[in-house]
Motif scaffolding. Structure first.
Motif, short mmCIF file in Angstrom:
data_model
loop_
_atom_site.label_atom_id
_atom_site.label_comp_id
_atom_site.label_asym_id
_atom_site.label_seq_id
_atom_site.Cartn_x
_atom_site.Cartn_y
_atom_site.Cartn_z
N LYS A 1 0.93 -1.32 -0.03
CA LYS A 1 -0.05 0.10 0.02
C LYS A 1 0.80 1.30 -0.05
N ASN A 2 2.00 1.15 0.69
CA ASN A 2 2.95 2.43 0.75
C ASN A 2 3.92 2.20 -0.54
N LEU A 3 3.90 1.45 -1.10
CA LEU A 3 4.84 1.63 -2.43
C LEU A 3 4.42 2.63 -3.46
N LYS A 4 5.48 3.37 -3.91
CA LYS A 4 5.47 4.31 -4.91
C LYS A 4 5.29 3.72 -6.29
N GLU A 5 6.47 2.83 -6.42
CA GLU A 5 6.32 2.28 -7.90
C GLU A 5 5.33 1.26 -8.00
N GLU A 6 4.26 1.61 -9.04
CA GLU A 6 3.22 0.55 -9.21
C GLU A 6 3.66 -0.73 -9.91
N SER A 7 4.78 -0.51 -10.68
CA SER A 7 5.11 -2.16 -11.44
C SER A 7 6.01 -2.96 -10.54
N VAL A 8 5.98 -2.58 -9.18
CA VAL A 8 6.77 -3.67 -8.09
C VAL A 8 5.77 -4.11 -7.23
N ARG A 9 5.67 -5.43 -6.99
CA ARG A 9 5.01 -5.91 -5.71
C ARG A 9 6.03 -6.69 -4.88
N ILE A 10 5.79 -6.74 -3.78
CA ILE A 10 6.28 -7.56 -2.44
C ILE A 10 5.46 -8.46 -1.92
N GLN A 11 5.90 -9.92 -1.97
CA GLN A 11 5.49 -10.81 -1.36
C GLN A 11 5.79 -11.08 0.05
N VAL A 12 5.23 -11.32 0.84
CA VAL A 12 5.46 -11.73 2.36
C VAL A 12 5.03 -13.11 2.73
N THR A 13 5.94 -13.82 3.09
CA THR A 13 5.71 -15.20 3.39
C THR A 13 6.67 -15.50 4.63
N ILE A 14 6.40 -16.95 5.16
CA ILE A 14 7.59 -17.42 5.90
C ILE A 14 8.54 -18.12 5.20
N PRO A 15 9.87 -18.26 5.74
CA PRO A 15 10.92 -18.76 4.91
C PRO A 15 10.63 -20.39 4.70
N THR A 16 11.66 -20.84 3.64
CA THR A 16 11.65 -22.43 3.43
C THR A 16 12.87 -22.83 4.03
N ILE A 17 12.96 -24.20 3.96
CA ILE A 17 14.14 -24.60 4.72
C ILE A 17 15.29 -24.35 3.79
N SER A 18 15.32 -24.24 2.48
CA SER A 18 16.41 -23.78 1.73
C SER A 18 16.73 -22.14 1.88
N GLN A 19 15.80 -21.40 2.18
CA GLN A 19 16.15 -19.93 2.52
C GLN A 19 16.88 -19.84 3.72
#
Length: 428
Positions: A249-267
């Motif tokens: 909601k606070n992003l100024k760049e409309e062409s970018v999106r951020i995904q929020v998740t919890i990590p995987t074991i690999s990460q």
């Protein structure tokens, strides 16, 4: 150097490469020309290829804290209150300020509507009518810029249903009924967001009484910077969905999106590889549980081991009941690997829930025995304030990758979580 630190869900665009997982970091130590050549190959040839296989990610430096999760719970509470106020006020003009609306809106497509021959989608604009509150609430979102007070005499009657009824109150105190703090997912599913605070009672304490933690741990400001616990996998997913909306909601760049998740074991494994000295990063790899040793901590004051995420962790763990001769374990390397790096408390404060799916084969591979169906379980990794995890032998860099299986729709007083941010672009 460049990098990116996550602070309160936002980004500071300095030190970009410092926390970006450097997959092919060779750390050349000879002439500048060799360094430049290596950097050019890595950034122009290898990095794009690796990015196509595994997107770079940003891992939060600490576990999600009580305060951060409480912000989510309070948002759910306040959204319920705003909805009740909008629908409950008698005066239409007074209620109108609690939603964000425009002069016209697109109506919902009727179930029996048939698209025309050209396949044009349903699109019918209706004029905004201030008195049509049921329709308006479906069409428009709440206005979060409109402040209100729970003690406002004009709102007390409207908000009365948010509190425990008289027969269920302790000492007649007027307290919120947290059973009603339900978050609505994008798919319409509702879920209660409040942690199961009685989870501390189920730990097998020898002498410490868990009543203090049960009564105060989640809500008291003294525990703001402690990791949130007693939340289920679905509650974590709800938090991530909400957090993702707040960040975007606070992003100024409309062409970018951020995904929020919890990590995987690999990460976690990649993060650990970056955290250790580069001469040892080949020692970091996923292991089966037979390579670990676990034992319960001495039943001393619990606060020695459950800590604020910003506490001086060396002062905490140098007093740990760590036996340097136990399984030939070396304290200095164990501390260096698990506490003296950017990702704090990645092993030892609370175990952390990951999003890898379980199967019979994966449980058998890691040596985990459970009588529950694999689809009903999730992994938690690392030790916690109640249980110490060490790697058999001298290598302690992999201790955070010890795994347990817990029931997906349950919560534990020893398990929390941290989040991962990934960035994607939207084609215009």
């Amino acid at each position: 150097s460049f990098g990116s630190w996550i602070r309160e869900g936002g980004y500071n665009p300095y030190n970009y490469y410092n926390l970006r997982i450097p997959f092919f970091e060779a750390n050349p130590k000879i002439e500048d020309s060799v360094k430049a050549t290596h950097l050019e190959i890595r950034t122009k040839e290898l990095q794009p290829f690796v990015d196509s296989l595994l997107s770079p990610f940003y891992m939060s430096i600490t576990e999600v804290t009580n305060k951060e999760y409480r912000d989510f719970v309070n948002w759910v509470r306040d959204s319920i209150a705003r909805d009740l106020i909008y629908m409950g006020l008698e005066n239409d003009e007074e209620a109108d300020v609690y939603i964000e609306h425009s002069e016209y809106y697109i109506t919902d497509k009727p179930e029996n509507h048939i698209d025309d021959e050209d396949g044009e989608p349903w699109e019918k604009w209706d004029a905004y009518e201030i008195s049509d509150r049921d329709i308006n609430r479906k069409a428009f979102s709440l206005n979060w810029d409109q402040d209100f007070s729970y003690s406002d005499p004009e709102l007390v009657r409207i908000l009365a249903e948010m509190y425990y009824p008289q027969p269920e109150r302790f000492y007649k105190r007027r307290e919120f009924d947290v059973r009603k703090f339900n978050y609505t997912f994008d798919n319409g599913k509702k879920l209660n967001t409040y942690p199961d605070t009685v989870g501390f009672v189920f730990l097998k304490w020898n002498s410490f009484s868990p009543e203090l933690l049960t009564n105060m741990y989640f809500w008291h400001p003294a525990y703001d910077q402690y990791p949130v616990v007693n939340v289920s996998y679905e509650q974590i997913l709800a938090y991530c969905e909400w957090k993702q909306k707040q960040v975007n909601k606070n992003l100024k760049e409309e062409s970018v999106r951020i995904q929020v998740t919890i990590p995987t074991i690999s990460q976690y494994e990649f993060a650990l590889k970056y955290s250790v000295p580069y001469t040892y990063d080949n020692e970091v790899h996923d292991k089966v549980n037979g390579d670990f040793s676990t034992y319960k901590r001495k039943d001393t004051y619990w606060g020695t081991y459950l800590n604020r995420v910003n506490r001086n962790i060396y002062e905490v763990h140098k007093k740990d009941d760590f036996d340097q001769k136990r399984n030939q374990m070396n304290f200095n390397r164990w501390y260096e690997a698990n506490f003296n790096n950017e990702f704090r408390f990645i092993n030892g404060n609370v175990s952390e829930i990951v999003r890898d799916p379980l199967s019979k084969n994966s449980l058998a591979h890691y040596g985990i025995i459970s009588d529950k169906p694999a689809t009903d379980l999730i992994y938690t990794i690392g030790g916690n304030y109640f249980m110490i995890v060490k790697t058999l032998g001298d290598d302690q860099y992999n201790a955070p990758l010890y795994k347990r299986a817990m029931i997906k729709n349950k919560s534990e007083a020893t398990s929390g979580f941290r989040v991962v941010y990934t960035i994607s672009t939207i084609e215009k």
